[in-house]
Design an enzyme around this catalytic site. Structure first.
Site, PDB file in Angstrom:
ATOM      1  N   ASP A 396       0.867  -1.175   0.000  1.00 33.44           N
ATOM      2  CA  ASP A 396       0.000   0.000   0.000  1.00 33.44           C
ATOM      3  C   ASP A 396       0.912   1.236   0.000  1.00 33.44           C
ATOM      4  O   ASP A 396       2.111   1.118   0.266  1.00 33.44           O
ATOM      5  CB  ASP A 396      -0.871  -0.048   1.262  1.00 33.44           C
ATOM      6  N   THR A 398      -0.222   4.909   1.185  1.00 30.79           N
ATOM      7  CA  THR A 398      -0.480   5.809   2.309  1.00 30.79           C
ATOM      8  C   THR A 398      -0.383   5.063   3.636  1.00 30.79           C
ATOM      9  O   THR A 398      -1.096   4.088   3.859  1.00 30.79           O
ATOM     10  CB  THR A 398      -1.879   6.435   2.179  1.00 30.79           C
ATOM     11  N   GLU A 478      -8.456  15.252   7.049  1.00 33.36           N
ATOM     12  CA  GLU A 478      -9.446  16.234   7.513  1.00 33.36           C
ATOM     13  C   GLU A 478      -8.854  17.152   8.581  1.00 33.36           C
ATOM     14  O   GLU A 478      -9.078  18.349   8.576  1.00 33.36           O
ATOM     15  CB  GLU A 478     -10.682  15.513   8.059  1.00 33.36           C
ATOM     16  N   LYS A 543     -16.664  17.819  -0.730  1.00 33.16           N
ATOM     17  CA  LYS A 543     -15.230  17.717  -1.037  1.00 33.16           C
ATOM     18  C   LYS A 543     -14.928  16.264  -1.380  1.00 33.16           C
ATOM     19  O   LYS A 543     -15.560  15.343  -0.864  1.00 33.16           O
ATOM     20  CB  LYS A 543     -14.370  18.208   0.125  1.00 33.16           C
ATOM     21  N   ARG A 574      -1.203  15.159  -1.913  1.00 39.22           N
ATOM     22  CA  ARG A 574      -2.558  14.586  -1.961  1.00 39.22           C
ATOM     23  C   ARG A 574      -3.532  15.736  -2.186  1.00 39.22           C
ATOM     24  O   ARG A 574      -3.534  16.707  -1.420  1.00 39.22           O
ATOM     25  CB  ARG A 574      -2.886  13.873  -0.647  1.00 39.22           C
ATOM     26  N   GLY A 655      -5.119   3.680  -3.625  1.00 45.48           N
ATOM     27  CA  GLY A 655      -6.354   4.316  -4.081  1.00 45.48           C
ATOM     28  C   GLY A 655      -6.111   5.746  -4.549  1.00 45.48           C
ATOM     29  O   GLY A 655      -7.012   6.416  -5.046  1.00 45.48           O
TER      30      GLY A 655
END
EC number: 7.6.2.1
Length: 1087
Positions: A396, A398, A478, A543, A574, A655
């Site tokens: 992966d 992240t 966030e 968003k 990102r 992703g």
């Protein structure tokens, strides 16, 4: 609700595809309906007892024995033992029964101990104290006594004892905050809401007065779907930032979501285990053929009347008339005589080696992380040696390659770029879209505010009149965005009574009523909120990923924002896009209706919610985009470089968008500047057909491969594929099977990046490579819940104890604190585990061939009478005592080269890949070596004593002395052979190897030197001492051991001199270096 005894029905729209017949009615407080109400049928539900253990006190022995005898080797030895009991066999049943009993007992003790630990864990959970509302007050009881319908009081930091529906909270707005790390791996705080009809019931007495029923579906194991239900609190989750709540139990015990997910993962088997089983079948065939040959030769030898039977043992008339049965019993007797060629103790030795060997990973201080305060964990020891066989690494991005520690870098509003540290106090943001953009990021999130406690009467939550509370969220992105807005002048303060408060650049507090949250999901890749401003205006803020926002935008400066997004992505940042839409009152009412209907649906709830979200999230005005940096983990690039040198292919499955992921790949040295990138993306397949793109890539890599034979400089290829194209590739169309073309292209690339991957697609990629014609060994590594599917699919799954919770670590075979620890895990531990267990397996088969082949040869000299060559004690103890400890210790501590050498030279890993030490040629070499040694033992002893079979007192040697001589040479030869194979000597090696030989001598002296009262016969009395009293016996022992070991020594010397492997060259270098250092230290000694 009126009066003290209100009654209501709550329709809980939990997820599912069940019809109404599959729903359950729960009576809150277990209050039955009053007489005259609708027909009441009491339902039986399980209590709240959790059972993760496998056995009980009563069923342990039968159940464990049944499971152990399902293993072919154990069942085979049980059959041999029963044959020895039933028919007259040449060896005692003890010779098979004792080793089998030892293996079964050791395994049963290990499994019983593990299950006892599970029982202890179950008891601690089931006896946890829980507060239940009874007769108007909270009474304390034990967790396992909870029943469906009980009203439970849960306090802050307590774990939910079962699946609950939130009735009311100590917070005025009826919300509570929950962490679900033990369920889905997310360590963040999530907000749950009390049922609107009951959130006013806030005391024990008020809750006791409640008369209501809950309609909900029957329990299901799917963890993710019900997490969307804002009233449902799952067992295992923890209450946070909320003083207490009242909730009603709806699923208890083994019906909770957590318990329904206890099902075991599919059993993974290592390549070594498969090789062991294949070798076992070969030896079983050898055993059967030996028994058949001896049976046939016995009857051929007895065909002559004068060789029928000796005069004292004539066959009866009955036996003469039943030759088939007699032949079959003879066949079984030979099977019993030769059955030691199948090493039953090998299985228990392998189990012990894996179990004990796994502690070397957990004890490794270099794999301990100070920040986490944890080291590596081993969740299954069955795959240790597979760590030394990895050919493909799927990682992966992240949180695995990167730190998952987000920092706000910049935002772009209508093409204007804002960088926090470059903006001074007082900068004027005047444009409408700029204000809307900053408000959108302050409102469109699930961040919670954690205010610090009051210390000495001073509230630490404020600094110079401005709030300095810190933020908690389910996503690090966030928190970074909200903190970034704070640095740009807009501060999110709190969510209170369903109103979100923000402090604007003019230090004015603005209040927005939060009406709906359209939560983020991995399919939509966006989230939205519907709020109402103080002026009464309805606003929808959204968003999400650029690919999910741009197609829904109808106005705004799209081109400028898109250009900035692409530039940031190339730099490895990102990016998220922000958009909004003004809603008229009619639009809002329509959205409310859609959401309410979808949330209350008992059938197809996800599908209806997705349709509602799709209908609401449209016609956006684009506001801008944000850029957040996720730094590369320490030594991630060095680790990937080492894996490449070790011959492994590294694939990144993420992703994230292509540009961001590609930048990370360059930073981590997965791609180099010289790497030629091949793209297989949606953008390219829109310009050309998939068929044309696939075959163009295929031609490129195949042409290069054909040219690489002529040229020294070979181009390095890297492939980038996205999720949409992968779906098309896996769906083989009428134009051809693209899977094989894709595999061919990817096989010729040094690295592959798969971006825009859904969790299921990650697993599909791993499965595709696993099933390819080479059947390579795969490893998957990740840190989040979205990586679990690929971790479970790969041959070896490694979880990182990251910021995204622990679900990946819990579902993995091994867990490590950081990606950098993968280097030592594979290149050092994996390498050692493989060479140790490979030697263990080959050595076991070798020493058993040496052991039993002389027995086969002996039958040619005893008229095929099934006469044993060795004494019963020797047959029984050979594998259990005399030769077991040296190989077990070797398989735990052997280091054929030093750890530093393995780390410094990753290419040594290539020496052991593709199961190279357990291939058929190597297996045949060990078997032939065993046959050669066996022939030397037997015929050496036979010819040397053909004419010198007298001791010093003139007494002749008997057959037991001959057998003991052969056995003595055997034990010394196989033990010294292991000593010659040992590179890493410690005091414990010396103690065990020479101690085993000493134990054999002492045992033989005692066994033959004492008349044991419990024995019916004393055939070994004084045999060993008599043998040692003969000078020729001593000479033959030394001579035969030397002759037996000579071919292996010569072969090793010649191979090292003529064609040494890289490992052997490293050994020579290390040996030379050690000698130089010793010489230097010797020269530098002071006078």
């Amino acid at each position: 609700m009126h009066g003290g005894r209100p009654s209501l029905g709550i329709n809980l729209g939990c997820v599912g595809e069940e019809n109404w017949l599959d729903s359950r009615t729960v009576y809150i407080g277990q209050k039955e309906p009053p007489p005259g109400a609708a027909a009441y049928i009491p339902q039986r539900y399980p209590d709240n007892r959790i059972v993760s253990s496998k056995y009980t006190f009563w069923n342990f022995i039968p159940k464990n024995l049944f499971e152990q005898f399902r293993r072919i080797a154990n069942f085979y030895f049980l059959v041999i033992f029963l044959v020895q009991l039933i028919i007259d066999t040449p060896t005692s049943p003890v010779t098979s029964g004792l080793p089998l009993f030892f293996v079964i007992t050791v395994t049963a003790i290990k499994q019983g101990y593990e299950d006892w630990l599970r029982h202890k864990a179950d008891c601690s959970i089931n006896e946890c104290p829980v507060d239940v509302v009874q007769q108007g007050k909270a009474a304390r009881t034990q967790s396992h006594k909870l029943r469906v319908g009980d009203v439970v009081v849960v306090k802050e930091d307590e774990t939910f004892p079962c699946d609950l529906v939130l009735l009311s909270s100590s917070r005025e707005d009826g919300t509570c905050y929950v962490t679900t790390a033990s369920l889905d791996g997310e360590s963040s705080h999530k907000t749950y809401y009390a049922v609107p009809d009951t959130k006013a019931f806030r005391t024990d007495r008020e809750v006791e007065s409640l008369h209501a029923t809950i309609e909900c579906e029957q329990p299901q194991p799917d963890l993710y779907k019900p997490l969307g239900s804002e009233n449902l609190l799952l067992r295992g989750a923890t209450l946070k930032n909320t003083h207490h709540i009242y909730a009603v139990a709806i699923y208890t015990g083994m019906e909770t979501k957590m318990a329904l997910n206890y099902q075991s993962k599919s059993q993974k088997r290592s390549a070594v285990e498969k090789s062991m089983n294949a070798f076992l079948i070969v030896y079983l065939c050898i055993l059967i053929s030996k028994a058949v040959i001896n049976t046939v030769l016995k009857y051929a030898w007895q065909w002559s009347p004068d060789r029928d039977e000796p005069w004292y043992n004539h066959r009866t008339e009955n036996e003469r008339q039943r030759p088939v049965i007699r032949a079959f019993t003879d066949f079984l007797a030979f099977m019993v005589l030769f059955n030691y060629i199948i090493p039953v103790s090998m299985y228990v030795t392998v189990e012990m080696q894996k179990f004990l060997g796994s502690y070397f990973i957990t004890w490794d201080e270099e794999m301990f992380d100070e920040e986490l305060g944890e080291g590596a964990q081993v969740n299954t020891s069955d795959l240790n040696e597979e760590l030394g066989q990895v050919e493909y690494v799927f990682t992966d991005k992240t949180g695995t390659l990167t730190e998952n520690n987000m920092e706000f870098i910049e935002c772009c509003v209508d093409g204007n770029v804002y960088v926090p540290h470059a903006i001074c106090n007082g900068q004027i943001l005047s444009a409408e879209h700029e204000d809307l953009f900053f408000r959108a990021l302050c409102l469109c999130h699930t961040v919670q505010v954690k205010e610090e406690e009051t210390v000495d009467g001073i509230k630490r939550g404020f600094h110079q009149g401005r709030p300095t509370s810190f933020y908690i969220s389910s996503s690090p992105d966030e928190v970074a965005l909200v903190e970034g807005m704070k640095r740009l002048g807009y501060t999110y303060l709190r969510l209170k009574d369903n109103y979100m408060e923000i402090l604007n650049k003019d230090d004015e507090i603005e209040r927005f009523e939060l009406l709906h949250v359209l939560n983020f999901d991995s399919v939509r890749r966006r989230m939205s909120v519907i709020v109402k401003s103080s002026s009464g205006e309805y606003l929808l803020f959204c968003k999400g990923a650029d690919s999910s926002i741009f197609p829904r935008v109808v106005s705004g400066k799209v081109e400028q924002v898109k250009a900035r997004v692409e530039q940031n992505a190339v730099e490895g940042l990102r990016t998220l896009c922000v958009a909004f839409r003004r809603l008229s009152p009619d639009d809002y009412q329509e959205a409310c209706l859609l959401l309410t209907q979808a949330k209350l649906a008992l059938q197809d709830r996800e599908q209806r919610l997705a349709q509602a979200y799709d209908a609401i999230e449209r016609d956006f005005v684009l506001l801008g985009a944000t850029a957040v940096e996720d730094r590369l983990q320490e030594k991630a690039a060095d680790t990937i470089e080492s894996l490449h040198k070790a011959g492994m292919k590294v694939w990144v499955l993420t992703g994230d968008k292509m540009e961001t992921a590609a930048a990370t790949c360059y930073a981590s040295k997965l791609f180099r500047r010289s790497t030629q990138i091949l793209e297989l993306t949606k953008k390219r397949t829109e310009e050309q057909s998939l068929h044309d793109v696939m075959f163009e890539l295929s031609r490129t890599v195949l042409r290069q491969r054909s040219m690489s034979g002529l040229s020294v400089d070979c181009l390095d290829y890297g492939l980038i594929i996205d999720g949409a194209t992968l779906t098309a590739v896996l769906k083989s169309g009428p134009e051809g099977n693209y899977r094989e073309v894709f595999l061919e292209v990817s096989r010729n690339c040094s690295a592959v990046l798969c971006c825009r991957m859904a969790p299921l697609q990650k697993a599909q990629i791993v499965k595709l490579i696993k099933a390819s014609k080479e059947h390579p060994i795969t490893l998957a590594i990740g840190d989040g819940a979205n990586d679990v599917s690929m971790i479970l699919e790969a041959h070896v799954g490694i979880g990182i104890m990251g910021k995204e919770g622990r679900q990946a670590a819990r579902n993995s075979d091994y867990a490590i604190p950081k990606f950098k620890h993968l280097k030592k895990m594979l290149l050092v531990h994996g390498h050692y585990y493989y060479i140790r267990i490979a030697e263990l397996v080959q050595y076991f088969f070798y020493k058993n061939v040496c052991f039993i082949f002389p027995q086969f040869l002996f039958q040619f000299f005893c008229g095929f009478s099934q006469q044993p060559l060795y004494d019963t004690a020797y047959l029984t103890l050979y594998n259990i005592s005399f030769t077991s400890l040296p190989i077990l210790l070797y398989s735990l501590v052997e280091q054929h080269v030093s750890m530093d050498t393995l780390r410094r030279d990753p290419s040594l890993y290539k020496d052991i890949t593709k199961n190279s030490l357990l291939r058929w040629p190597v297996f045949l070499y060990w078997t032939c070596l065993g046959l050669f040694d066996a022939v030397v033992f037997f015929f050496g002893a036979y010819f040397l004593f053909d004419n010198t079979t007298f001791t010093s007192n003139g007494q002749m040697f008997g057959n037991w002395t001959f057998g003991t001589l052969v056995f003595t040479v055997l034990v010394f030869t196989v033990t010294i052979k292991l000593a010659l194979d040992t590179h890493h000597w410690t005091w414990i090696n010396h103690f065990v190897i020479w101690g085993s030989l000493l134990f054999y001598v002492i045992f033989s002296l005692l066994w033959g030197g004492i008349i044991w009262p419990f024995l019916n016969y004393q055939r070994m009395y004084y045999v060993f001492m008599q043998m040692l009293s003969s000078g020729p016996a001593w000479l033959s022992i030394i001579l035969l051991i030397t002759i037996s070991l000579l071919p292996d020594i010569i072969k090793k010397v010649l191979c090292r001199a003529m064609c040494p492997t890289p490992t052997e060259r490293a050994q020579v270098r290390l040996h030379t270096l050690t000698h130089i250092q010793i010489h230097t230290h010797g020269c530098c000694k002071p006078d």
